[in-house]
Scaffold this motif. Structure first.
Motif, PDB file in Angstrom:
ATOM      1  N   ARG A 213       0.863  -1.184   0.000  1.00  0.00           N
ATOM      2  CA  ARG A 213       0.000   0.000   0.000  1.00  0.00           C
ATOM      3  C   ARG A 213       0.893   1.226   0.000  1.00  0.00           C
ATOM      4  NH1 ARG A 213      -5.397   1.679   3.280  1.00  0.00           N
ATOM      5  NH2 ARG A 213      -5.532   3.720   2.314  1.00  0.00           N
ATOM      6  N   LYS A 214       0.674   2.089  -0.957  1.00  0.00           N
ATOM      7  CA  LYS A 214       1.518   3.268  -1.128  1.00  0.00           C
ATOM      8  C   LYS A 214       0.640   4.516  -1.188  1.00  0.00           C
ATOM      9  CE  LYS A 214       5.114   0.685  -3.433  1.00  0.00           C
ATOM     10  NZ  LYS A 214       5.714   0.183  -2.235  1.00  0.00           N
ATOM     11  N   GLY A 215       1.274   5.669  -1.126  1.00  0.00           N
ATOM     12  CA  GLY A 215       0.547   6.925  -1.228  1.00  0.00           C
ATOM     13  C   GLY A 215      -0.040   7.343   0.097  1.00  0.00           C
ATOM     14  N   GLY A 216      -0.616   8.531   0.115  1.00  0.00           N
ATOM     15  CA  GLY A 216      -1.234   9.039   1.335  1.00  0.00           C
ATOM     16  C   GLY A 216      -0.257   9.025   2.501  1.00  0.00           C
ATOM     17  N   ASN A 217      -0.671   8.426   3.581  1.00  0.00           N
ATOM     18  CA  ASN A 217       0.157   8.327   4.789  1.00  0.00           C
ATOM     19  C   ASN A 217       0.857   6.982   4.888  1.00  0.00           C
ATOM     20  OD1 ASN A 217      -0.567  10.893   5.669  1.00  0.00           O
ATOM     21  ND2 ASN A 217      -2.361  10.133   6.764  1.00  0.00           N
ATOM     22  N   ALA A 218       1.074   6.298   3.764  1.00  0.00           N
ATOM     23  CA  ALA A 218       1.654   4.957   3.786  1.00  0.00           C
ATOM     24  C   ALA A 218       3.026   4.926   4.447  1.00  0.00           C
ATOM     25  CB  ALA A 218       1.729   4.387   2.371  1.00  0.00           C
ATOM     26  N   ALA A 219       3.854   5.909   4.193  1.00  0.00           N
ATOM     27  CA  ALA A 219       5.191   5.917   4.795  1.00  0.00           C
ATOM     28  C   ALA A 219       5.094   6.019   6.311  1.00  0.00           C
ATOM     29  CB  ALA A 219       6.022   7.053   4.233  1.00  0.00           C
ATOM     30  N   GLN A 220       4.214   6.859   6.793  1.00  0.00           N
ATOM     31  CA  GLN A 220       4.005   6.998   8.232  1.00  0.00           C
ATOM     32  C   GLN A 220       3.431   5.696   8.807  1.00  0.00           C
ATOM     33  OE1 GLN A 220       1.222  10.092   9.265  1.00  0.00           O
ATOM     34  NE2 GLN A 220       1.646   9.927  11.447  1.00  0.00           N
ATOM     35  N   MET A 221       2.475   5.110   8.117  1.00  0.00           N
ATOM     36  CA  MET A 221       1.855   3.879   8.597  1.00  0.00           C
ATOM     37  C   MET A 221       2.832   2.709   8.591  1.00  0.00           C
ATOM     38  SD  MET A 221      -1.153   4.248   9.783  1.00  0.00           S
ATOM     39  CE  MET A 221      -1.578   2.517   9.864  1.00  0.00           C
ATOM     40  N   PHE A 222       3.745   2.688   7.639  1.00  0.00           N
ATOM     41  CA  PHE A 222       4.745   1.620   7.595  1.00  0.00           C
ATOM     42  C   PHE A 222       5.517   1.580   8.913  1.00  0.00           C
ATOM     43  CE2 PHE A 222       9.113   0.206   6.858  1.00  0.00           C
ATOM     44  CZ  PHE A 222       8.879  -1.068   6.387  1.00  0.00           C
ATOM     45  N   GLY A 223       5.915   2.745   9.384  1.00  0.00           N
ATOM     46  CA  GLY A 223       6.631   2.815  10.653  1.00  0.00           C
ATOM     47  C   GLY A 223       5.769   2.405  11.837  1.00  0.00           C
ATOM     48  N   MET A 224       4.484   2.691  11.764  1.00  0.00           N
ATOM     49  CA  MET A 224       3.588   2.374  12.878  1.00  0.00           C
ATOM     50  C   MET A 224       3.317   0.871  12.980  1.00  0.00           C
ATOM     51  SD  MET A 224       3.177   5.331  14.159  1.00  0.00           S
ATOM     52  CE  MET A 224       1.897   5.155  15.356  1.00  0.00           C
ATOM     53  N   VAL A 225       3.262   0.187  11.855  1.00  0.00           N
ATOM     54  CA  VAL A 225       2.904  -1.235  11.866  1.00  0.00           C
ATOM     55  C   VAL A 225       4.100  -2.168  11.803  1.00  0.00           C
ATOM     56  CG1 VAL A 225       0.647  -0.771  10.826  1.00  0.00           C
ATOM     57  CG2 VAL A 225       2.568  -1.407   9.361  1.00  0.00           C
ATOM     58  N   ALA A 226       5.283  -1.633  11.626  1.00  0.00           N
ATOM     59  CA  ALA A 226       6.474  -2.467  11.417  1.00  0.00           C
ATOM     60  C   ALA A 226       6.664  -3.526  12.498  1.00  0.00           C
ATOM     61  CB  ALA A 226       7.717  -1.585  11.304  1.00  0.00           C
ATOM     62  N   ALA A 227       6.409  -3.196  13.740  1.00  0.00           N
ATOM     63  CA  ALA A 227       6.647  -4.136  14.840  1.00  0.00           C
ATOM     64  C   ALA A 227       5.418  -4.972  15.208  1.00  0.00           C
ATOM     65  CB  ALA A 227       7.126  -3.373  16.077  1.00  0.00           C
ATOM     66  N   LEU A 228       4.301  -4.755  14.518  1.00  0.00           N
ATOM     67  CA  LEU A 228       3.088  -5.500  14.859  1.00  0.00           C
ATOM     68  C   LEU A 228       3.140  -6.925  14.327  1.00  0.00           C
ATOM     69  CD1 LEU A 228       0.277  -2.880  14.104  1.00  0.00           C
ATOM     70  CD2 LEU A 228       1.268  -3.464  16.335  1.00  0.00           C
ATOM     71  N   SER A 229       2.707  -7.876  15.149  1.00  0.00           N
ATOM     72  CA  SER A 229       2.571  -9.259  14.702  1.00  0.00           C
ATOM     73  C   SER A 229       1.232  -9.407  13.981  1.00  0.00           C
ATOM     74  CB  SER A 229       2.606 -10.209  15.900  1.00  0.00           C
ATOM     75  OG  SER A 229       1.432 -10.052  16.690  1.00  0.00           O
ATOM     76  N   GLU A 230       1.038 -10.549  13.358  1.00  0.00           N
ATOM     77  CA  GLU A 230      -0.240 -10.802  12.692  1.00  0.00           C
ATOM     78  C   GLU A 230      -1.376 -10.779  13.729  1.00  0.00           C
ATOM     79  OE1 GLU A 230      -2.161 -14.041   9.643  1.00  0.00           O
ATOM     80  OE2 GLU A 230      -0.042 -13.539   9.520  1.00  0.00           O
ATOM     81  N   GLN A 231      -1.133 -11.348  14.907  1.00  0.00           N
ATOM     82  CA  GLN A 231      -2.154 -11.342  15.952  1.00  0.00           C
ATOM     83  C   GLN A 231      -2.448  -9.924  16.422  1.00  0.00           C
ATOM     84  OE1 GLN A 231      -3.930 -14.198  17.136  1.00  0.00           O
ATOM     85  NE2 GLN A 231      -5.214 -12.490  17.780  1.00  0.00           N
ATOM     86  N   ASP A 232      -1.407  -9.096  16.552  1.00  0.00           N
ATOM     87  CA  ASP A 232      -1.616  -7.691  16.933  1.00  0.00           C
ATOM     88  C   ASP A 232      -2.544  -7.003  15.936  1.00  0.00           C
ATOM     89  OD1 ASP A 232       0.195  -7.951  19.084  1.00  0.00           O
ATOM     90  OD2 ASP A 232       1.879  -7.112  17.924  1.00  0.00           O
ATOM     91  N   MET A 233      -2.300  -7.220  14.649  1.00  0.00           N
ATOM     92  CA  MET A 233      -3.118  -6.588  13.622  1.00  0.00           C
ATOM     93  C   MET A 233      -4.563  -7.085  13.682  1.00  0.00           C
ATOM     94  SD  MET A 233      -0.538  -6.190  10.364  1.00  0.00           S
ATOM     95  CE  MET A 233       0.437  -7.674  10.531  1.00  0.00           C
TER      96      MET A 233
END
Length: 105
Positions: free
Chosen positions: A71-91
């Protein structure tokens, strides 16, 4: 883009199969989300979407797409940093929490 749309469509058709999260656990894990998407799942400004009442399967797919970079565009770069450490269960848990909130009006 076409692949993401097809994946999203399939997920929405079988949403209950993907959405196996725990809303209570998701509430505990969503503190970082609330800074932009609000404690009640309503975005704090026009560039932050409302998450309250969204389908859990859709949100889970979007979190995964941010994490894997599809997923790119918009706030994707910011969101990438926010979700980087999340596990599948966290999501799954975070998606279940926001899905359980009443939709914004």
């Amino acid at each position: 883009m076409k692949k993401m749309l097809i994946t999203t469509g399939l997920a929405l058709l079988c949403g209950s199969a993907l959405a196996a999260g725990d809303a209570g656990a998701g509430k505990e894990k969503s503190a970082m989300c609330m800074a932009c998407h609000g404690a009640n799942g309503v975005g704090i400004g026009p560039s932050y979407p409302n998450l309250a009442g969204q389908k859990a399967a859709y949100m889970e797919l979007q979190l995964k797409a941010f994490k894997d970079g599809t997923r790119k565009g918009g706030n994707a770069a910011q969101m990438f940093g926010m979700v980087a450490a999340l596990s599948e269960q966290d999501m799954q848990d975070i998606a279940a929490f926001f899905a359980a909130l009443p939709a914004a009006k």
